[in-house]
Scaffold this motif. Structure first.
Motif, PDB file in Angstrom:
ATOM      1  N   ARG A  27      10.667  18.832  65.903  1.00 28.33           N
ATOM      2  CA  ARG A  27      10.701  19.397  64.550  1.00 28.33           C
ATOM      3  C   ARG A  27      11.519  20.687  64.528  1.00 28.33           C
ATOM      4  NH1 ARG A  27       5.621  17.342  64.266  1.00 28.33           N
ATOM      5  NH2 ARG A  27       4.620  19.228  65.070  1.00 28.33           N
ATOM      6  N   LYS A  28      11.301  21.517  65.525  1.00 30.12           N
ATOM      7  CA  LYS A  28      11.994  22.810  65.588  1.00 30.12           C
ATOM      8  C   LYS A  28      13.510  22.643  65.720  1.00 30.12           C
ATOM      9  CE  LYS A  28      12.177  27.046  68.340  1.00 30.12           C
ATOM     10  NZ  LYS A  28      11.577  27.783  69.461  1.00 30.12           N
ATOM     11  N   TYR A  29      13.923  21.770  66.617  1.00 28.33           N
ATOM     12  CA  TYR A  29      15.350  21.666  66.927  1.00 28.33           C
ATOM     13  C   TYR A  29      16.088  20.579  66.149  1.00 28.33           C
ATOM     14  CZ  TYR A  29      14.234  24.853  70.679  1.00 28.33           C
ATOM     15  OH  TYR A  29      13.814  25.947  71.396  1.00 28.33           O
ATOM     16  N   CYS A  30      15.391  19.593  65.613  1.00 30.78           N
ATOM     17  CA  CYS A  30      16.064  18.476  64.947  1.00 30.78           C
ATOM     18  C   CYS A  30      16.165  18.641  63.427  1.00 30.78           C
ATOM     19  CB  CYS A  30      15.350  17.159  65.251  1.00 30.78           C
ATOM     20  SG  CYS A  30      15.370  16.696  66.996  1.00 30.78           S
ATOM     21  N   THR A  31      15.166  19.261  62.834  1.00 29.29           N
ATOM     22  CA  THR A  31      15.111  19.364  61.376  1.00 29.29           C
ATOM     23  C   THR A  31      16.356  20.068  60.834  1.00 29.29           C
ATOM     24  OG1 THR A  31      12.700  19.400  61.441  1.00 29.29           O
ATOM     25  CG2 THR A  31      13.756  20.199  59.421  1.00 29.29           C
ATOM     26  N   GLY A  32      17.037  19.375  59.962  1.00 25.50           N
ATOM     27  CA  GLY A  32      18.232  19.921  59.319  1.00 25.50           C
ATOM     28  C   GLY A  32      19.535  19.633  60.035  1.00 25.50           C
ATOM     29  N   THR A  33      19.480  19.059  61.222  1.00 24.18           N
ATOM     30  CA  THR A  33      20.717  18.872  61.978  1.00 24.18           C
ATOM     31  C   THR A  33      21.577  17.727  61.447  1.00 24.18           C
ATOM     32  OG1 THR A  33      19.641  17.532  63.688  1.00 24.18           O
ATOM     33  CG2 THR A  33      19.809  19.902  64.087  1.00 24.18           C
ATOM     34  N   ASP A  34      20.990  16.751  60.779  1.00 22.84           N
ATOM     35  CA  ASP A  34      21.815  15.699  60.170  1.00 22.84           C
ATOM     36  C   ASP A  34      22.749  16.317  59.129  1.00 22.84           C
ATOM     37  OD1 ASP A  34      20.586  13.739  61.686  1.00 22.84           O
ATOM     38  OD2 ASP A  34      19.445  12.883  60.018  1.00 22.84           O
ATOM     39  N   ARG A  35      22.192  17.152  58.289  1.00 21.06           N
ATOM     40  CA  ARG A  35      22.988  17.809  57.241  1.00 21.06           C
ATOM     41  C   ARG A  35      24.009  18.765  57.862  1.00 21.06           C
ATOM     42  NH1 ARG A  35      23.154  22.285  53.851  1.00 21.06           N
ATOM     43  NH2 ARG A  35      23.806  21.799  51.740  1.00 21.06           N
ATOM     44  N   GLU A  36      23.583  19.538  58.846  1.00 16.55           N
ATOM     45  CA  GLU A  36      24.496  20.475  59.506  1.00 16.55           C
ATOM     46  C   GLU A  36      25.672  19.744  60.155  1.00 16.55           C
ATOM     47  OE1 GLU A  36      22.275  22.909  62.217  1.00 16.55           O
ATOM     48  OE2 GLU A  36      20.943  23.595  60.638  1.00 16.55           O
ATOM     49  N   LEU A  37      25.382  18.633  60.805  1.00 19.81           N
ATOM     50  CA  LEU A  37      26.442  17.852  61.440  1.00 19.81           C
ATOM     51  C   LEU A  37      27.419  17.329  60.395  1.00 19.81           C
ATOM     52  CD1 LEU A  37      27.671  16.575  63.960  1.00 19.81           C
ATOM     53  CD2 LEU A  37      26.093  14.650  63.662  1.00 19.81           C
ATOM     54  N   SER A  38      26.892  16.834  59.306  1.00 17.64           N
ATOM     55  CA  SER A  38      27.746  16.332  58.228  1.00 17.64           C
ATOM     56  C   SER A  38      28.646  17.439  57.671  1.00 17.64           C
ATOM     57  CB  SER A  38      26.869  15.755  57.119  1.00 17.64           C
ATOM     58  OG  SER A  38      27.652  15.294  56.057  1.00 17.64           O
ATOM     59  N   LEU A  39      28.082  18.607  57.463  1.00 23.80           N
ATOM     60  CA  LEU A  39      28.869  19.738  56.951  1.00 23.80           C
ATOM     61  C   LEU A  39      29.943  20.175  57.945  1.00 23.80           C
ATOM     62  CD1 LEU A  39      26.013  21.880  55.354  1.00 23.80           C
ATOM     63  CD2 LEU A  39      27.791  20.593  54.145  1.00 23.80           C
ATOM     64  N   LEU A  40      29.590  20.213  59.228  1.00 19.71           N
ATOM     65  CA  LEU A  40      30.577  20.589  60.245  1.00 19.71           C
ATOM     66  C   LEU A  40      31.706  19.566  60.333  1.00 19.71           C
ATOM     67  CD1 LEU A  40      28.230  21.908  63.061  1.00 19.71           C
ATOM     68  CD2 LEU A  40      29.915  23.242  61.769  1.00 19.71           C
ATOM     69  N   LYS A  41      31.356  18.288  60.229  1.00 20.26           N
ATOM     70  CA  LYS A  41      32.396  17.250  60.267  1.00 20.26           C
ATOM     71  C   LYS A  41      33.343  17.380  59.075  1.00 20.26           C
ATOM     72  CE  LYS A  41      30.341  13.722  63.142  1.00 20.26           C
ATOM     73  NZ  LYS A  41      30.092  12.286  63.281  1.00 20.26           N
ATOM     74  N   ALA A  42      32.798  17.715  57.923  1.00 17.53           N
ATOM     75  CA  ALA A  42      33.647  17.910  56.741  1.00 17.53           C
ATOM     76  C   ALA A  42      34.526  19.155  56.918  1.00 17.53           C
ATOM     77  CB  ALA A  42      32.788  18.034  55.493  1.00 17.53           C
ATOM     78  N   LYS A  43      33.937  20.227  57.407  1.00 12.23           N
ATOM     79  CA  LYS A  43      34.668  21.485  57.584  1.00 12.23           C
ATOM     80  C   LYS A  43      35.822  21.343  58.574  1.00 12.23           C
ATOM     81  CE  LYS A  43      33.983  26.316  58.883  1.00 12.23           C
ATOM     82  NZ  LYS A  43      33.008  27.360  59.197  1.00 12.23           N
ATOM     83  N   TYR A  44      35.601  20.587  59.663  1.00  7.52           N
ATOM     84  CA  TYR A  44      36.586  20.482  60.730  1.00  7.52           C
ATOM     85  C   TYR A  44      37.293  19.131  60.779  1.00  7.52           C
ATOM     86  CZ  TYR A  44      34.632  24.846  62.402  1.00  7.52           C
ATOM     87  OH  TYR A  44      34.227  26.150  62.504  1.00  7.52           O
ATOM     88  N   ARG A  45      37.312  18.437  59.651  1.00  4.96           N
ATOM     89  CA  ARG A  45      37.914  17.087  59.624  1.00  4.96           C
ATOM     90  C   ARG A  45      39.393  17.088  60.003  1.00  4.96           C
ATOM     91  NH1 ARG A  45      36.654  18.179  54.325  1.00  4.96           N
ATOM     92  NH2 ARG A  45      38.449  18.677  53.044  1.00  4.96           N
ATOM     93  N   GLU A  46      40.064  18.212  59.858  1.00  2.00           N
ATOM     94  CA  GLU A  46      41.484  18.313  60.198  1.00  2.00           C
ATOM     95  C   GLU A  46      41.713  18.817  61.628  1.00  2.00           C
ATOM     96  OE1 GLU A  46      43.837  17.179  58.114  1.00  2.00           O
ATOM     97  OE2 GLU A  46      42.260  16.678  56.676  1.00  2.00           O
ATOM     98  N   ASN A  47      40.663  19.190  62.317  1.00  5.28           N
ATOM     99  CA  ASN A  47      40.771  19.737  63.667  1.00  5.28           C
ATOM    100  C   ASN A  47      40.328  18.655  64.658  1.00  5.28           C
ATOM    101  OD1 ASN A  47      40.187  21.031  66.152  1.00  5.28           O
ATOM    102  ND2 ASN A  47      39.965  22.991  65.103  1.00  5.28           N
ATOM    103  N   ASP A  48      41.287  17.990  65.258  1.00  7.08           N
ATOM    104  CA  ASP A  48      40.984  16.854  66.133  1.00  7.08           C
ATOM    105  C   ASP A  48      40.106  17.224  67.331  1.00  7.08           C
ATOM    106  OD1 ASP A  48      42.308  15.023  64.544  1.00  7.08           O
ATOM    107  OD2 ASP A  48      44.200  15.227  65.627  1.00  7.08           O
ATOM    108  N   ALA A  49      40.318  18.392  67.908  1.00 10.62           N
ATOM    109  CA  ALA A  49      39.533  18.795  69.074  1.00 10.62           C
ATOM    110  C   ALA A  49      38.054  18.965  68.707  1.00 10.62           C
ATOM    111  CB  ALA A  49      40.084  20.085  69.664  1.00 10.62           C
ATOM    112  N   VAL A  50      37.791  19.643  67.610  1.00 12.75           N
ATOM    113  CA  VAL A  50      36.413  19.848  67.165  1.00 12.75           C
ATOM    114  C   VAL A  50      35.813  18.530  66.700  1.00 12.75           C
ATOM    115  CG1 VAL A  50      34.919  21.030  65.496  1.00 12.75           C
ATOM    116  CG2 VAL A  50      36.818  22.262  66.564  1.00 12.75           C
ATOM    117  N   LYS A  51      36.574  17.754  65.972  1.00 10.88           N
ATOM    118  CA  LYS A  51      36.098  16.463  65.472  1.00 10.88           C
ATOM    119  C   LYS A  51      35.689  15.549  66.624  1.00 10.88           C
ATOM    120  CE  LYS A  51      37.479  12.740  62.350  1.00 10.88           C
ATOM    121  NZ  LYS A  51      37.200  11.636  63.258  1.00 10.88           N
ATOM    122  N   GLN A  52      36.450  15.559  67.689  1.00 11.15           N
ATOM    123  CA  GLN A  52      36.138  14.728  68.859  1.00 11.15           C
ATOM    124  C   GLN A  52      34.787  15.119  69.463  1.00 11.15           C
ATOM    125  OE1 GLN A  52      38.991  15.098  72.056  1.00 11.15           O
ATOM    126  NE2 GLN A  52      38.657  12.981  72.660  1.00 11.15           N
TER     127      GLN A  52
END
Length: 65
Positions: A27-52
């Protein structure tokens, strides 16, 4: 946080105390990480190294906690 989340998701609950600890940690470490991951993928969609790196993580894990 997702690395810690994945760690606890893979732990063996061999007794009641361990099961409780794993559930609390998940609960402590997982809650909210789906949304955070989605936001990070959107933010870095143009950065191949981060996207990988981000693509290594499973998309939706919270429903199965």
């Amino acid at each position: 946080r997702r690395d810690l989340c994945d760690h606890f998701r893979g732990e063996e609950p061999y007794d009641a105390d361990r099961r409780k600890f794993i559930a609390e940690s998940a609960r402590k470490y997982c809650t909210g990480t789906d949304r955070e991951l989605s936001l990070l993928k959107a933010k870095y969609r143009e950065n191949d190294a981060v996207k990988q790196i981000l693509d290594r993580y499973q998309e939706a894990i919270e429903a199965g906690q």
